[in-house]
Design an enzyme around this catalytic site. Structure first.
Site, mmCIF file in Angstrom:
data_model
loop_
_atom_site.group_PDB
_atom_site.id
_atom_site.type_symbol
_atom_site.label_atom_id
_atom_site.label_comp_id
_atom_site.label_asym_id
_atom_site.label_seq_id
_atom_site.Cartn_x
_atom_site.Cartn_y
_atom_site.Cartn_z
ATOM 1 N N HIS A 347 0.794 -1.140 -0.133
ATOM 2 C CA HIS A 347 0.037 -0.108 -0.022
ATOM 3 C C HIS A 347 0.922 1.202 0.115
ATOM 4 O O HIS A 347 0.599 2.183 -0.873
ATOM 5 C CB HIS A 347 -0.899 -0.209 1.069
ATOM 6 N N GLU A 348 1.663 1.472 0.949
ATOM 7 C CA GLU A 348 2.615 2.720 0.886
ATOM 8 C C GLU A 348 3.382 2.486 -0.123
ATOM 9 O O GLU A 348 3.598 3.727 -0.828
ATOM 10 C CB GLU A 348 3.455 2.522 2.279
ATOM 11 N N HIS A 351 1.620 4.260 -3.070
ATOM 12 C CA HIS A 351 1.619 5.827 -2.762
ATOM 13 C C HIS A 351 2.780 6.154 -3.570
ATOM 14 O O HIS A 351 2.738 7.187 -4.415
ATOM 15 C CB HIS A 351 1.669 6.015 -1.425
ATOM 16 N N HIS A 357 -5.567 6.618 -2.751
ATOM 17 C CA HIS A 357 -6.730 5.689 -2.472
ATOM 18 C C HIS A 357 -7.779 5.218 -3.017
ATOM 19 O O HIS A 357 -8.196 6.465 -4.082
ATOM 20 C CB HIS A 357 -7.305 6.329 -0.713
#
EC number: 3.4.24.-
Length: 845
Positions: A347-348, A351, A357
């Site tokens: 997830h990070e 980014h 998101h």
């Protein structure tokens, strides 16, 4: 490339094993440890069997390809695995510290690691990532579900726990979005009309056919190291497993994860981890820029922490994967499994790769939730929105470092032709046999270049040939950037460099920072359109002193931090003259604050607590004379360490780049811009092709030969009538002149008769010694022939002695005169002796 399907003999043996019940769940053989299953809502105990030709055998260190049969969920799954040779480079490095705090480096032998990747037979677009070091531990991604597998504790029968990943109980992890947004996203994921994940994969691979490679560096903090019993080997193996899981998740987007290095803070944490997630992230990326990136090249660094942040799983910058200063993230690794933690890091890292998101957007991934859900759900699938976000990053020329395919000396030493990585001994690798059918440069069976090819991939490779030296391969993106050029002998574009941080830009109103000129007006225009500009200083002070979501200087723990007056210009960005709404794809919350006759406009993008707000003032922005914004504070610009002596080092004809080398202006040559040349630097590649002058020579020939000839031809064509008339006139005049000359040479022509005494002198008729022509008196005859009168005796040398001409052919005038000899006039000659007296003729009367 995975192993082949089972042979008929192996399939027959498999059916025999199933008939005997040897592959079913073995519930009576052992009971799971309560601690091992307390976080699972459902699981099965299974015994995987390794498939061989004759018997089950232990996994050896030399096994490159293996297959297992798993009976679970009422189905039989045959998984084919191969060692993940792309996972670790040959020069994989591990940094640690001794008790004195000195840095230690080690290059462990990872050539025979036990981490595998593969697929499930008969399941399209499936993916498997497991570690086979001590049993099977890892992930299986099927069509619309993911499962975990791990060895059963204290089992002596090779028993394993098999469980669905969405059935893991864990402490709720959030990213600061509202429940309404989360529920909306979850509802969208259940809609039946969405395409399957298979269709998503096909669509994404069609849009992004070129594989990207993320060179990942992982840093483990002191507390997590202590939690692992201060066992460096255990930490290393755990992080390698993590990278293997990440690779299995990102492969659906045609992205490969390569773990290039690991650092373990064994003695102490070199950064302050007290405070909120934003504070720790800021401290980490500053440490990375100053220390880590100077030691080891990588695309993104992720910090693994034991400490939590009030339910926040992590934090990272968006779209900064290739940034020197912001390509990083922090991730909380508490009391959860590595398999679950992998979704947090994915997830990070997402980014960093430009992914926002999924909340509030029409996203689907074929599962109940997706990896980029802000609730950190533990999903293993990326959504259609994530694929589109990454596509935008690449189309906007972001993530250029991801095209940097690991070179042969950086790749894992065990070669594997067909893995799309150029291993040692290979010149290219086009992938599978089907993929190689459309590759014009590479021989898929040998991973060698075709006979006519110089290269097969890279920014400086086109049509299987190196681009000429001086071909631009990376353009200039701003006034603080510099272009890069191919060198004519390599397929790779030189590394990206830019003007050194701290160089004045925007007419000395701002500073260059990481290749961009950072100033308030430009930031306002990015958000509110081209007519927006920075608000007065009073707006910044009034709004950012409140310490809320619309005006703050970051976080202090989980609370917003108020800005001191001196730091107000480094908090929330304030703009005025706003005539357009934000141009971002995500609609933010907008606040308008009246202040002393103007309106202060600010935004909050509500991206969650794990994403820095784009509505904050950018780092590197000039906040006062000789000061810049750094970590929400207005600090002295000396922190940029700008030390370029333009006059002394670059002789006033260039600037220093991020490697502190001179980038010369056009007309001057590197390295010091003190001699004539073509500009550029030792880092940018040649700005022209020194070996090839074909273009120059061609231009010279064209302009100095071809163009004049064409112009002359056009002129002649236009003036052809006039030239024809002129030519005819000249030819007529020349013809007339020749005719007159011929007439003047006719014999007996009275007009050319001359007296004996010289030209144009006639003598009176009847004078002494002058004969008269037959035509009548007064007509003289030419001298020199018979019948020419001579001076009488006694005159001596008074007259010149004529010279007799050769006899001429007879002429026939219209009125024939009597035959007369013709003589030519010779002018005033002095004879050597007197000539005899000429005969006298009487007139015929």
């Amino acid at each position: 490339m995975g192993p082949r399907a089972l042979s008929p003999l192996a399939s027959l043996r498999l059916r025999w094993l199933l008939a005997c019940g040897l592959l079913g769940p073995v519930l009576e053989a052992g009971r799971p440890d309560l601690e091992q299953t307390v976080h699972l809502s459902s699981y099965e105990i299974i015994t995987p069997w390794r498939l061989t030709r004759e018997r089950r055998e232990a996994l050896g260190p030399s096994s490159q390809q293996i297959s297992y049969v798993i009976q679970a969920q009422g189905k039989q799954h045959i998984i084919h695995l191969e060692r993940n040779t792309d996972l670790l480079p040959n020069d994989f490095v591990v940094y640690t510290y001794d008790k004195e705090g000195s840095l230690l480096s080690d290059h462990p032998n990872v050539q025979s690691h036990c981490h595998y990747r593969g697929y499930v037979e008969g399941v399209q677009n499936s993916a498997v990532a497991v570690s086979a070091c001590f049993g099977l531990r890892g992930l299986l991604h099927l069509e619309n579900a993911s499962f975990g597998i791990e060895p059963l504790h204290n089992s002596s029968h090779f028993e394993h726990i098999f469980y669905p990943m969405d059935g893991i109980h864990q402490e709720p992890l959030r990213c600061g979005v509202s429940n309404r947004d989360t529920e909306k996203e979850g509802t969208q994921g259940d809609e039946e009309e969405h395409p399957s994940v298979t269709q998503l994969l096909r669509r994404r691979r069609a849009v992004l056919p070129q594989t990207r490679y993320v060179e990942l560096f992982i840093v483990v903090d002191k507390e997590r190291y202590d939690m692992m019993g201060r066992n460096q080997t255990a930490v290393r193996e755990e992080m390698i497993r993590l990278a293997n899981y990440l690779d299995s998740m990102y492969i659906m987007l045609n992205i490969r994860i390569v773990l290039v290095g690991l650092e373990i803070w064994t003695d102490r944490n070199p950064i302050n981890i007290i405070g909120g997630a934003g504070d720790v992230l800021g401290n980490f990326v500053q440490w990375r820029e100053k220390f880590l990136i100077t030691r080891w090249r990588h695309d993104s660094a992720q910090l693994v922490l034991k400490k939590g942040f009030g339910g926040t799983a992590g934090m990272a910058f968006v779209g900064t994967v290739c940034s020197r200063s912001h390509a990083g993230g922090i991730n909380v690794f508490g009391q959860i499994t590595v398999e679950t933690f992998a979704s947090i890091v994915a997830h990070e890292l997402g980014h960093n790769l430009g992914m926002n998101h999924d909340d509030g957007r029409e996203c689907f991934c074929g599962a109940k939730s997706c990896i980029m859900n802000s609730g950190a759900s533990g999903s293993r699938n990326f959504s259609s929105c994530s694929a589109e976000d990454f596509e935008k990053l690449t189309l906007n020329k972001g993530g250029s470092c991801l095209l940097n395919i690991p070179k042969p000396d950086e790749a894992y030493s065990a070669p594997s032709c067909g893995n799309k990585l150029v291993d040692p001994g290979e010149e290219c690798d086009c992938g599978t046999a089907k993929e190689c059918e459309v590759d014009p440069c590479c021989e898929g069976s040998t991973c060698k270049l075709k006979s006519f090819a110089e290269c097969a991939y890279g920014d400086c490779c086109k049509d299987c040939q190196f681009l000429p030296g001086g071909s631009m391969c990376r353009g200039k993106t701003s006034e603080c950037d510099v272009p890069e050029y191919c060198n004519g002998s390599s397929q790779f574009c030189p590394p990206d460099v830019f003007i050194q941080n701290g160089y004045p830009c925007q007419n000395s109103k701002a500073y260059c920072y990481n290749g961009m000129c950072q100033y308030y007006d430009a930031q306002c225009q990015v958000i509110f359109g081209s007519k927006a500009k920075a608000a007065p200083r009073d707006c910044f002070i009034e709004v950012n002193s409140k310490g809320d979501r619309f005006g703050n200087c970051g976080f202090s723990g989980s609370e917003y931090k108020k800005c001191a007056t001196g730091n107000a210009l480094c908090g929330k960005l304030q703009c005025e003259n706003v005539q357009d709404m934000p141009v971002f794809g995500i609609v933010p919350a907008i606040i308008q604050t009246p202040s002393r006759g103007t309106k202060c406009w600010g935004v909050d993008f509500q991206l969650g607590s794990d994403v820095p707000d784009p509505g904050m003032v950018n780092e590197g922005t000039k906040c006062d004379a000789g000061k810049i914004c750094r970590n929400f504070q207005c600090v002295n610009a000396s922190v940029l360490n700008y030390d370029c002596d333009i006059q002394g080092k670059c002789h006033g004809h260039g600037v220093c780049n991020s490697n502190k080398n001179c980038h010369c202006e056009d007309g001057w040559a590197p390295p010091h811009c003190d001699t004539k040349g073509y500009g550029g630097s030792v880092d940018s590649g040649p700005t022209y092709n020194a070996k090839s002058t074909a273009l120059r020579d061609g231009l010279l020939v064209f302009f100095f030969l071809i163009v004049p000839l064409v112009a002359a031809a056009i002129f002649l064509f236009i003036k052809r009538d006039e030239l024809r008339k002129t030519f005819r006139k000249k030819r007529s005049q020349m013809s007339d002149g020749r005719n007159q000359a011929n007439v003047s040479r006719q014999p007996g022509d009275p007009s050319i008769s001359r007296p004996p005494g010289g030209p144009n002198v006639s003598r009176p008729p009847g004078g002494p010694g002058v004969s008269r022509p037959p035509g009548g008196p007064g007509v003289s005859r030419p001298p020199g022939g018979p019948g020419v009168s001579r001076p009488p005796p006694g005159h001596g040398n008074r007259f010149p002695v004529p010279t007799y001409a050769a006899k001429q052919p007879a002429q026939f005038p219209s009125r024939p005169p009597p035959p007369q000899p013709k003589i030519s006039s010779q002018g005033n000659l002095i004879p050597a002796r007197p000539a005899p007296a000429p005969p006298l003729y009487s007139s015929l009367t």
